[in-house]
Write an enzyme that holds these catalytic residues in place. Structure first.
Site, PDB file in Angstrom:
ATOM      1  N   GLU A 108       0.820  -1.220   0.000  1.00 52.94           N
ATOM      2  CA  GLU A 108       0.000   0.000   0.000  1.00 52.94           C
ATOM      3  C   GLU A 108       0.854   1.271   0.000  1.00 52.94           C
ATOM      4  O   GLU A 108       0.447   2.299   0.557  1.00 52.94           O
ATOM      5  CB  GLU A 108      -0.962  -0.005   1.190  1.00 52.94           C
ATOM      6  CG  GLU A 108      -1.911  -1.185   1.200  1.00 52.94           C
ATOM      7  CD  GLU A 108      -2.785  -1.249   2.439  1.00 52.94           C
ATOM      8  OE1 GLU A 108      -2.856  -0.243   3.175  1.00 52.94           O
ATOM      9  OE2 GLU A 108      -3.405  -2.308   2.677  1.00 52.94           O
ATOM     10  N   GLU A 137      -5.222  -8.398  -0.253  1.00 50.41           N
ATOM     11  CA  GLU A 137      -5.843  -8.048   1.019  1.00 50.41           C
ATOM     12  C   GLU A 137      -7.200  -7.430   0.705  1.00 50.41           C
ATOM     13  O   GLU A 137      -7.274  -6.450  -0.034  1.00 50.41           O
ATOM     14  CB  GLU A 137      -4.959  -7.041   1.735  1.00 50.41           C
ATOM     15  CG  GLU A 137      -5.123  -6.957   3.228  1.00 50.41           C
ATOM     16  CD  GLU A 137      -4.111  -5.964   3.797  1.00 50.41           C
ATOM     17  OE1 GLU A 137      -4.563  -4.888   4.261  1.00 50.41           O
ATOM     18  OE2 GLU A 137      -2.907  -6.241   3.750  1.00 50.41           O
TER      19      GLU A 137
END
Length: 471
Positions: free
Chosen positions: A322, A412
């Protein structure tokens, strides 16, 4: 994950009520729908910013439930590419697109001075009346119109890389990669963050995820020196020994500079807000103390990855996850330092330490952050959108990023995707891994009945169905 509550991305109401005053049918070609003609909820029409089409644009996205809802009728069920003409004049933003009061998808709006057409994935319209709602999420953007274009059938993935990027690859690691290539576009691996939650799924529905993701967070030196004891390696070996596939991420607690205040405890030191560690300064030369600490931390993680190597465990390795969000310190200074750090992690683990059990998984979708095809094995995204949808927006972005030469994973997620939607949208995610507490066990994200539907689908592979991957 971990950054959702801080950003408040989903503090919104997704209910779609009422109908558009001007329902229209999409034609065989592109069809544009003006936002000022749609149903407004907490939003208003304005025309102060030039460059809009029609008679104005919609603004006022500043509360969680603010939205604009388009009603579209269709003679048949059909898949369409969705484009949103928007202006993110206050900086980069994210919006939520909700189809027919169901699955939500997140769309990224790059910062701009005016209106631009932004790809927003796909929508599968039902025969009859449909609603497409653009809901606040980050807010503070302008919506001019949407355009629907009939989707072309996705071509087969014929150019996926056959070899891995590492200088050396163990036989079992290559076998795993070959197996992943063999199922891509045909099946999806079920996955779960943390072994305990994978076992919870087995207890609830009688099926065990094929893939388990573990976190090396507690092996970070700045945590170890404060008493943490990691168990992720043992959990990974446990799942491997029962025939499973292992994914590994690392919430890298900053090497130094943890604030350790009431608001930002030391154990939240992977957040940008919790440390003054400057990755850009640390990487400017190889002689400063903070560069040395980066190397120290990577070497500490190498010890744990070597334990997995010794146990014969191939690893879907997902460091610096991320990064593009900026909420973690490794992404706080923009794409160039993040890519430079990726290179350092790779050189230290694959070259210096000679680890041959790593399959390198990149975890951002924006092109300016991408290290390059020669430095990445698999592309992935972390997606937190409710409704168990296909996440086609990010899938399409990753197809474009890797030019359809890389496997693509939903590394995720908050909500496990429904297999019927994955197949209808041709969103060929290689695996999904649902985050743990407050997501997998939260009916607002994943009801037990929905999980049963997913785990009992022929399209979804579970632990008992992948036992031959090593042979």
């Amino acid at each position: 994950m971990v950054r959702l509550l801080d950003l408040g991305l989903y503090a919104l109401t997704l209910g779609i009520i009422g109908v558009d005053s001007k329902p229209c049918k999409p034609r065989d070609g592109p069809r544009t729908y003006e936002a000022e003609d749609a149903l407004l909820s907490g939003t208003t029409v304005d025309n102060a910013v030039p460059g809009y089409t029609g008679t104005g644009y919609v603004t006022g996205f500043d509360q969680g439930s603010d939205k604009v809802t388009f009603t579209i009728t269709s003679d048949t069920a059909r898949l369409y590419d969705l484009s949103i003409r928007a202006a993110a004049i206050y900086g980069e933003k994210r919006t939520s697109v909700v189809l027919n009061n169901g699955a939500s998808s997140e769309v990224y709006f790059p910062a701009s001075d005016g209106f631009n057409a932004i790809p927003a994935g796909q929508v599968l319209l039902n025969a009859g009346s449909n609603t497409i709602a653009i809901v606040n999420n980050w807010g503070w953007y302008l919506i001019d119109s949407i355009t629907l274009t009939p989707s072309a059938k996705r071509p087969k993935h014929t150019n996926i890389n056959t070899s891995l990027i590492g200088p050396s690859t163990s036989a079992v690691t290559q076998k795993l990669y070959d197996y992943l290539r063999s199922i891509y576009g045909k099946k999806i691996l079920s996955g779960q963050q943390d072994l305990s939650w994978a076992n919870w799924i087995q207890q609830q529905i009688g099926k065990t995820p094929a893939l388990v993701s573990v976190d090396l967070m507690d092996y970070s030196p700045s945590r170890v020196e404060r008493g943490t004891v990691g168990t992720a390696v043992e959990e990974a070996i446990n799942h491997h020994n029962r025939g499973g596939i292992v994914s590994v991420l690392w919430h890298w607690n900053a090497p130094v500079g943890l604030y350790d205040t009431e608001e930002n405890k030391w154990w939240s030191g992977f957040y940008t807000r919790a440390t003054d560690f400057d990755v850009e300064l640390a990487l400017r030369d190889t002689t400063n103390a903070n560069y040395t600490l980066l190397v120290r931390d990577i070497d500490a993680i190498a010890v744990q990855l070597k334990r997995l190597q010794a146990a014969g465990v191939p690893v879907l390795w997902r460091p610096l996850h991320e990064a593009e969000g900026g909420w973690f310190w490794w992404g706080a200074k923009g794409p160039e330092p993040a890519k430079k750090l990726w290179d350092l992690v790779y050189q230290r683990l694959a070259v210096h330490h000679g680890l041959d059990n790593l399959i390198w998984v990149w975890n951002s979708v924006l092109p300016q952050w991408y290290p390059g095809d020669e430095k990445v094995d698999i592309l992935s995204a972390d997606i937190y959108a409710q409704g168990n949808g296909p996440m086609s927006t990010q899938y399409n972005e990753l197809i474009e990023l890797g030019k359809d030469t890389k496997l693509i994973a939903a590394a995720e997620v908050g909500a496990a995707p429904l297999p019927d939607l994955l197949q209808a949208y041709e969103a060929h995610w290689l695996w999904f891994a649902v985050w743990g507490d407050t997501f997998i066990n939260n009916a607002e994200w994943n009801s037990v009945q929905t999980l049963r539907t997913i785990y009992n689908s022929d399209y979804v592979l579970t632990l008992d169905e992948i036992q031959g991957w090593r042979g």
